[in-house]
Design an enzyme around this catalytic site. Structure first.
Site: not given
Ligand code: GLC
Length: 799
Positions: A411, A486, A414
């Protein structure tokens, strides 16, 4: 007027070179001065630039345009080298013409312009006659003629309609929580699109990871389309195969394909940001089993870590990860944990110490480490464009794999840092070629996923890793599945997610999904159920939500809705033999699992209409008409052929527009005539053995059809050594036969007998199985069944 324009064009294109003094004015490629043939194509010098036109295959041509000295040829996306040769080159007064077995590349000399034709002489794509390849400062742009009926599809994870004509997009991977339907850019960059006009498609992939832009005729008075990159080369690949499917196949040949994922990753996944401590996580795990709601994947978000330090476990909340994971494995679960790239700045934390000590982190030009803030607070960021860093990162997964983690969720890559504006000046190794964040930004997620995939693959000792990522670039499919980040618990988000998934499928990424139920906010029970029903027919099937939202597990919406959710999830599990076979096909050809109708019905104008653009095929035989929960009936467009509604068995002759009921428990889903759908009995997870009966559903139709049925252990790479079970199932309505070809491979199927289910075969009462009469049992008015042993030899059924 037209003639005058044609005379003036060369003059106009030369003017900028007269206008020396202001570097901000456009500089054009200019006229051809000379050319020379090289092994795979030609090199051309023009007044202001150098062109290379290289043959990668008869349908894949690379065009590389540089100004002055050619830059180092380097790509993180492309895994092929030119493998073809032009058959011949014709040098005429006005042009150079290069031929392959499928294409003609015409290079007009004054000024240089490229035209791609098929061998029938149909122009697939050509440079716009009035402005051609040019630079504004460092930004390079290629302008293409816009054809009257031209449509554009693909470009990866992009919002907007299926047909992107009239829209413009930018590629800059962006952390964009709660994005709206208009938002651009999102998390991923896939600078590959397919154009369609005069009933023929073509594809273009711009292999440049700087910030790029695509304009599909927005604000250009329908004259031209264009694509540009703020720096670097105009380096694109042209795809000239004759169908959208063949273009996707060529594009994924060039940039790679998904390896078969582990079988468990195709089941249902339950996630939430905030499953902690262990007791809460375990109680979710137990509830699925108590309630007999199938589930394969459980997910741990950032709270499993100690102070969000990557590769650590929270000492109080998850004190004995191995013990917990052993227990979960015994219950048939696989567990995935999140990892973010930001490494907390904290002396004594091993990842920080190792990163600083070995020079793994991204730096400013003066040698100072870049610091940005994310979940752990102030962080440094690994330079994944350095081999030693990828190896280090990959091997650090031992802290997760040793206790028993099976899946790896990448995650914030980017990359994201609070403030969302990491400086472009940061330096990257770029595997020795050296570059900056301006070029590395869009491939950061790709290289992080690569490091994760390669490292975990090694550590798992022959088991297949499952990797999920938010950011990526062309080629990401080689390493990881992708989810759409998200989203929000709104009606619109259901359909937006479907479009993103379908568009990624058109762009080479087969394993994708959106957070079911919506990540931000809380869905109503109807919204949740509708979303779940679409999820059943989505390659990656995960319910995920943010911290602080209301409960979103399948039992959170009351008994009635729990029952509906259970039935839906069970149906996903019944479809696993079909879905796994479709994933197998994707791994071989790049054909996506969720297939926009633009793949199979490219020239049917109606599928691009606003109200039908979200419809797609899930695998070759199932058509899904996704809907919001506030729509209780809807219009569906069924393309040519006969279609059967799954829930009622009613059939319709396409092409037809119909209005159907769509109560909350019954998403409009149809099966195509002649479809072959293998199914199994309900299991609670994919490690459980299903009943030994394989159901093969055949839906009567006038078309011949075949389906490649595929099975293996679902867990290892032994299939690469021939340990798989494959058989082609075919249906021929003319000879009134169904054939299960002799099996291939050494793997022993889980199934020992077949229930053949014949849908809509009229009043036949019996069949012959390898010459022996067999009576059909009547299951319903339109469904008849025969059961017989599943032998490896060919089985021929006559009806
Ligand atoms: C980001 C991710 C999400 C995750 C959050 C906390 O927003 O896209 O899926 O739950 O971080 O880690």
């Amino acid at each position: 007027m037209k003639i005058l324009a044609e005379i003036l064009i060369p003059v106009v294109l030369l003017i900028p070179s007269l206008a020396s003094g202001n570097n901000d004015l456009p500089q054009f490629a200019g006229n051809i001065k000379s050319f020379k043939q090289v092994e795979h194509g030609i090199e051309i010098s023009t007044e202001n630039s150098a062109f290379q036109i290289l043959c990668y295959s008869p349908e894949v041509i690379r065009v590389r345009i540089t100004r002055g000295d050619s830059e180092t040829d380097f790509s993180y996306a492309v895994i092929q080298s030119p493998a073809g040769k032009f058959n011949s080159l014709k040098d005429t007064k006005d042009s150079l013409i290069l031929f392959t077995d499928s294409l003609r590349v015409i290079v007009i000399k004054q000024p240089i312009r490229i035209k791609f034709q098929n061998l029938k002489g149909v122009t697939l794509s050509e440079d716009y006659s009035e402005i051609n390849t040019s630079w504004l400062g460092t930004e390079v742009t290629c302008y293409k003629k816009l054809f009257a009926d031209e449509k554009f599809i693909g470009l990866g994870e992009k919002n907007g309609p299926l047909n992107r004509r009239g829209n413009a997009y930018e590629n800059w991977n962006t952390d964009i929580p709660s994005y709206s339907e208009k938002e651009d850019p999102l998390y991923q960059t896939v600078p590959f699109f397919i154009g369609i006009h005069d009933n023929v498609p073509y594809g273009i992939f711009l292999d440049n990871s700087y910030r790029t832009r695509f304009n599909f005729g927005a604000s250009t008075d329908d004259q031209f389309s264009f694509f540009s990159a703020v720096r670097g080369e105009m380096n694109y690949y042209f795809f000239g195969a004759t169908t959208v499917a063949a273009i996707i196949k060529d594009y994924t040949w060039l940039t790679g394909r998904m390896k078969l994922p582990p079988l468990w990753s195709l089941g249902y996944h339950q996630s939430r940001w905030g499953y902690y401590p262990e007791s809460e996580f375990m109680s979710v795990a137990r509830k699925f089993r108590d309630k007999k709601i199938p589930c394969d994947g459980l997910w741990l978000d950032i709270n499993y870590m100690d102070a969000y330090k990557i590769f650590t476990w929270h000492p109080a909340d998850f004190p004995q990860p191995k013990k917990m994971l052993d227990q979960l494995h015994q219950m048939g679960y696989h567990v995935t944990t999140i990892v973010d790239p930001g490494i907390k700045i904290e002396k004594g934390y091993f990842a920080y110490d190792e990163g600083v000590g070995n020079d793994y982190f991204v730096k400013y030009p003066n040698g100072r480490f870049y610091t940005g803030s994310v979940w752990p607070g102030r962080c440094h960021f690994p330079d994944f464009t350095k081999e030693s860093v990828r190896k280090w990162w990959g091997s650090s997964f031992k802290y997760l794999i040793e206790p028993g983690i099976d899946g790896f969720w990448n995650d914030m890559n980017e990359p994201a840092a609070w403030g969302q504006n990491i400086p472009d000046i940061l330096q990257f190794d770029f595997d020795g070629y050296k570059s900056t964040m301006a070029e590395a930004h869009n491939i950061y997620g790709l290289e992080m996923s690569r490091a994760t995939f390669e490292g975990t693959k090694q550590l798992l000792n022959g088991r297949r890793p499952f990797v999920l990522t938010r950011a990526g670039f062309s080629g990401i499919q080689r390493y990881s599945a992708v989810w759409t980040g998200d989203n929000t618990a709104t009606e619109k988000d259901i359909l937006m997610g479907v479009r993103l998934v379908n568009s990624m499928g058109l762009s080479g990424i087969a394993f994708t999904g959106a957070d079911i139920g919506g990540f931000m906010g809380s869905p109503s029970k109807e919204l949740f159920i509708r979303w779940l029903s679409v999820g059943v027919y989505t390659p990656f099937f995960r319910n995920h939500t943010e911290i602080g939202s209301l409960d979103q597990e399948p039992w959170a919406f009351g008994e009635e809705f729990e029952g509906i959710a259970k039935t839906m999830i069970e149906f996903r599990y019944r479809l696993i033999p079909y879905i796994y076979s479709v994933f197998y096909e994707a791994s071989l050809t790049g054909m996506p699992v969720a297939r926009s109708l633009a793949i199979n019905y490219t020239n049917d104008r109606r599928i691009y209409e606003w109200k039908y653009q979200n419809q797609y095929l899930f695998g070759p035989g199932i058509l899904v008409a996704p809907l919001t929960s506030d729509q209780k009936f809807c219009k569906v467009y069924l393309p040519e052929g006969r279609w059967y509604r799954v829930s009622s068995g009613n059939s319709y002759e396409g092409p037809v527009e119909i209005i159907v009921d769509a109560p909350i428990w019954d998403l409009p889903v149809f099966v195509k005539e002649s479809a072959i759908i293998p199914m199994q009995g309900i299991v609670q997870n994919t490690t459980e053995n299903p009943s030994p009966i394989l159901e093969i559903h055949i839906f009567n139709g006038s078309q011949k059809n075949s389906f490649t049925y595929y099975e293996d252990d679902g867990e290892t790479y032994n299939y690469e050594q021939g340990d798989y079970h494959l058989r082609v199932i075919s249906f021929d309505p003319v000879s009134r036969s169904i054939r299960l070809a002799k099996t291939e491979g050494s793997f022993k199927s889980k199934f020992s007998s077949v229930n053949l289910l014949l849908h809509d075969f009229g009043n036949i009462t019996g069949i012959k199985v390898n010459g022996r009469d067999q009576t059909l049992n009547v299951k319903s008015e339109k469904e008849k069944m025969a059961e017989f042993p599943l032998k490896d030899e060919m089985i021929e059924i006559k009806y």
